[in-house]
Design a protein around this motif. Structure first.
Motif, mmCIF file in Angstrom:
data_model
loop_
_atom_site.group_PDB
_atom_site.id
_atom_site.type_symbol
_atom_site.label_atom_id
_atom_site.label_comp_id
_atom_site.label_asym_id
_atom_site.label_seq_id
_atom_site.Cartn_x
_atom_site.Cartn_y
_atom_site.Cartn_z
ATOM 1 N N GLN A 5 16.316 -5.986 -9.268
ATOM 2 C CA GLN A 5 15.389 -6.372 -8.156
ATOM 3 C C GLN A 5 15.059 -5.183 -7.210
ATOM 4 O OE1 GLN A 5 15.431 -10.705 -7.240
ATOM 5 N NE2 GLN A 5 14.480 -10.069 -9.176
ATOM 6 N N TYR A 6 14.098 -5.013 -6.751
ATOM 7 C CA TYR A 6 13.588 -4.073 -6.026
ATOM 8 C C TYR A 6 13.216 -4.757 -4.568
ATOM 9 C CZ TYR A 6 13.673 -1.428 -9.980
ATOM 10 O OH TYR A 6 14.282 -0.925 -11.069
ATOM 11 N N GLU A 7 13.815 -4.101 -3.402
ATOM 12 C CA GLU A 7 13.599 -4.614 -2.153
ATOM 13 C C GLU A 7 12.289 -3.964 -1.377
ATOM 14 O OE1 GLU A 7 16.996 -5.875 0.779
ATOM 15 O OE2 GLU A 7 15.936 -3.950 1.913
ATOM 16 N N GLN A 8 11.552 -4.929 -0.721
ATOM 17 C CA GLN A 8 10.475 -4.722 -0.024
ATOM 18 C C GLN A 8 10.678 -5.088 1.453
ATOM 19 O OE1 GLN A 8 6.842 -6.515 -1.154
ATOM 20 N NE2 GLN A 8 5.495 -4.821 -0.698
ATOM 21 N N SER A 9 10.262 -4.276 2.388
ATOM 22 C CA SER A 9 10.398 -4.894 3.814
ATOM 23 C C SER A 9 9.140 -4.528 4.544
ATOM 24 C CB SER A 9 11.757 -4.355 4.352
ATOM 25 O OG SER A 9 11.666 -3.150 4.582
ATOM 26 N N ARG A 10 9.034 -5.321 5.652
ATOM 27 C CA ARG A 10 7.845 -4.881 6.357
ATOM 28 C C ARG A 10 8.362 -5.328 7.854
ATOM 29 N NH1 ARG A 10 2.892 -9.116 5.228
ATOM 30 N NH2 ARG A 10 4.144 -11.039 6.022
ATOM 31 N N THR A 11 7.765 -4.650 8.881
ATOM 32 C CA THR A 11 8.099 -5.074 10.413
ATOM 33 C C THR A 11 6.632 -4.947 10.954
ATOM 34 O OG1 THR A 11 9.965 -3.555 10.135
ATOM 35 C CG2 THR A 11 9.000 -4.045 12.566
ATOM 36 N N CYS A 12 6.387 -6.215 11.706
ATOM 37 C CA CYS A 12 5.038 -6.658 12.345
ATOM 38 C C CYS A 12 4.919 -5.449 13.488
ATOM 39 C CB CYS A 12 5.031 -7.925 12.788
ATOM 40 S SG CYS A 12 3.587 -8.635 13.754
ATOM 41 N N ASP A 13 3.628 -4.995 13.313
ATOM 42 C CA ASP A 13 3.304 -3.975 14.462
ATOM 43 C C ASP A 13 3.289 -4.668 15.811
ATOM 44 O OD1 ASP A 13 3.493 -1.734 12.658
ATOM 45 O OD2 ASP A 13 1.312 -1.535 12.402
ATOM 46 N N SER A 14 2.610 -5.947 15.809
ATOM 47 C CA SER A 14 2.591 -6.659 17.158
ATOM 48 C C SER A 14 3.508 -7.207 17.586
ATOM 49 C CB SER A 14 1.621 -7.653 16.907
ATOM 50 O OG SER A 14 0.283 -7.251 16.512
ATOM 51 N N CYS A 15 4.628 -7.966 16.740
ATOM 52 C CA CYS A 15 5.859 -8.825 17.547
ATOM 53 C C CYS A 15 6.874 -8.141 17.155
ATOM 54 C CB CYS A 15 5.497 -10.240 17.444
ATOM 55 S SG CYS A 15 5.977 -10.768 15.757
ATOM 56 N N LEU A 26 8.303 -5.174 -12.614
ATOM 57 C CA LEU A 26 6.983 -5.185 -12.921
ATOM 58 C C LEU A 26 6.009 -5.098 -11.629
ATOM 59 C CD1 LEU A 26 6.284 -6.932 -16.278
ATOM 60 C CD2 LEU A 26 6.365 -4.329 -15.781
ATOM 61 N N SER A 27 6.331 -6.182 -10.631
ATOM 62 C CA SER A 27 5.778 -6.417 -9.492
ATOM 63 C C SER A 27 6.134 -5.328 -8.619
ATOM 64 C CB SER A 27 6.336 -7.957 -9.015
ATOM 65 O OG SER A 27 6.400 -8.752 -9.651
ATOM 66 N N ALA A 28 7.204 -4.519 -8.572
ATOM 67 C CA ALA A 28 7.559 -3.320 -7.778
ATOM 68 C C ALA A 28 6.735 -2.317 -8.322
ATOM 69 C CB ALA A 28 8.982 -3.366 -7.822
ATOM 70 N N ALA A 29 6.368 -2.295 -9.600
ATOM 71 C CA ALA A 29 5.827 -1.177 -9.871
ATOM 72 C C ALA A 29 4.395 -0.740 -9.614
ATOM 73 C CB ALA A 29 5.792 -0.809 -11.429
ATOM 74 N N PHE A 30 3.502 -1.696 -9.331
ATOM 75 C CA PHE A 30 2.266 -1.340 -9.027
ATOM 76 C C PHE A 30 1.760 -1.822 -7.789
ATOM 77 C CE2 PHE A 30 2.652 -2.923 -13.611
ATOM 78 C CZ PHE A 30 2.516 -1.709 -14.234
ATOM 79 N N GLU A 31 0.827 -1.013 -7.280
ATOM 80 C CA GLU A 31 0.480 -1.178 -5.838
ATOM 81 C C GLU A 31 -0.292 -2.639 -5.777
ATOM 82 O OE1 GLU A 31 -0.746 2.332 -3.708
ATOM 83 O OE2 GLU A 31 -2.776 1.429 -3.351
ATOM 84 N N GLN A 32 -0.941 -3.100 -6.612
ATOM 85 C CA GLN A 32 -1.606 -4.228 -6.453
ATOM 86 C C GLN A 32 -0.829 -5.457 -6.435
ATOM 87 O OE1 GLN A 32 -2.506 -1.956 -8.547
ATOM 88 N NE2 GLN A 32 -4.307 -1.196 -8.048
ATOM 89 N N THR A 33 0.360 -5.353 -7.408
ATOM 90 C CA THR A 33 1.300 -6.653 -7.080
ATOM 91 C C THR A 33 2.467 -6.356 -6.295
ATOM 92 O OG1 THR A 33 2.697 -5.478 -8.949
ATOM 93 C CG2 THR A 33 1.222 -7.307 -9.437
ATOM 94 N N ARG A 34 2.392 -5.260 -5.473
ATOM 95 C CA ARG A 34 3.299 -5.165 -4.413
ATOM 96 C C ARG A 34 2.734 -5.461 -2.995
ATOM 97 N NH1 ARG A 34 4.434 0.218 -6.446
ATOM 98 N NH2 ARG A 34 2.846 1.167 -4.790
ATOM 99 N N SER A 72 -2.396 -0.054 -10.765
ATOM 100 C CA SER A 72 -2.173 1.393 -10.686
ATOM 101 C C SER A 72 -0.756 1.700 -9.797
ATOM 102 C CB SER A 72 -2.983 2.340 -9.643
ATOM 103 O OG SER A 72 -3.483 1.489 -8.541
ATOM 104 N N PHE A 73 -0.090 2.753 -10.128
ATOM 105 C CA PHE A 73 1.306 3.036 -9.336
ATOM 106 C C PHE A 73 0.799 3.149 -8.045
ATOM 107 C CE2 PHE A 73 2.034 4.236 -13.772
ATOM 108 C CZ PHE A 73 3.008 3.177 -14.304
ATOM 109 N N SER A 74 -0.264 3.736 -7.796
ATOM 110 C CA SER A 74 -0.736 4.290 -6.477
ATOM 111 C C SER A 74 -2.101 4.635 -6.583
ATOM 112 C CB SER A 74 0.254 5.749 -6.204
ATOM 113 O OG SER A 74 -0.521 6.527 -5.439
#
Ligand SMILES: [Zn+2]
Length: 224
Positions: A5-15, A26-34, A72-74
């Motif tokens: 499994q591949y971890e993805q994280s994000r932080t809200c720029d506003s709050c 597979l989901s982690a590999a492609f820009e569209q599925t990420r 695409s990967f990127s």
């Protein structure tokens, strides 16, 4: 396919609200599925700072990519992302396969030239620098021209850093090996660009000029 499994994280720029999620290979590999499009659950903003760990190239990931023009990967510099030494055999395999989408074959053709370019001492973009990098991430990030960004992101993990001299990235023997693979495929490369050769005035229009010109110069020299 790997079950990792591949971890993805994000932080809200506003709050500043932080979220994490796990993606399969597979989901982690492609820009569209990420893509993580849902607005912030706390404030509804859609602006985030994101980071994600991504899998290395594998045959299973590449076989999905090769036949799906929409993945695409990127979206930028995909050839640079793919052009890692460990991927040479996979690049050749999918480049040669007629079932690979033509645009993907062009990307792989370009990636092969990038491999040569980065390994050949006279053209290597890593010339003259000393890099700091994370030991475990000796991968395609290195051979892209975006090292600075990547390294800054890793700087927090200062336990894992090491100084490396640029000589470790040159490899004239490897460059010669890749050049041989490129030369073998000269007719294929022309065929891949044939449908727009007249429009661009060059059958190899799909390669970056700096790659095409550098390789032509190199190949010209070595046969004279
Ligand atoms: Zn928010």
């Amino acid at each position: 396919m790997s079950t990792e499994q591949y971890e993805q994280s994000r932080t809200c720029d506003s709050c500043g609200y932080e979220e994490k999620r796990l993606l399969d290979e597979l989901s982690a590999a492609f820009e569209q599925t990420r893509a993580w499009g849902e607005p912030c659950p706390q404030c509804g903003s859609t602006e985030f700072s994101e980071s994600a760990s991504m899998p290395g190239l594998s045959r299973s990931v590449l076989s999905i990519w090769a036949t799906n023009d929409g993945l695409s990967f990127s979206q930028q510099d995909e050839d640079l992302v793919i052009a890692s030494r460990d991927n040479l055999e996979l690049i050749l395999e999918f480049l040669d396969s007629p079932s690979t989408h033509i645009w993907k074959r062009r990307v792989l053709a370009s990636a092969l030239h990038v491999l040569w370019y980065n390994a050949y001492p006279k053209t290597s973009q890593v010339a003259g620098f000393t890099f700091t990098y994370e030991i475990d991430s000796l991968d395609d990030d290195f051979l892209s021209d975006e090292e600075d960004i990547t390294f800054e992101e890793y700087e927090d993990d200062s336990c894992c850093f090491q100084q490396v001299s640029p000589e470790s990235f040159y490899d004239e023997e490897f460059a010669a090996k890749v050049a041989e693979e490129i030369n073998k495929r000269a007719p294929l490369f022309i065929e891949l660009g044939a449908d727009s050769a007249e429009e661009f005035g060059n059958p190899l229009w799909y390669l970056h000029d700096y790659l095409r010109e550098a390789f032509e110069k190199y190949a010209g020299k070595s046969t004279n």
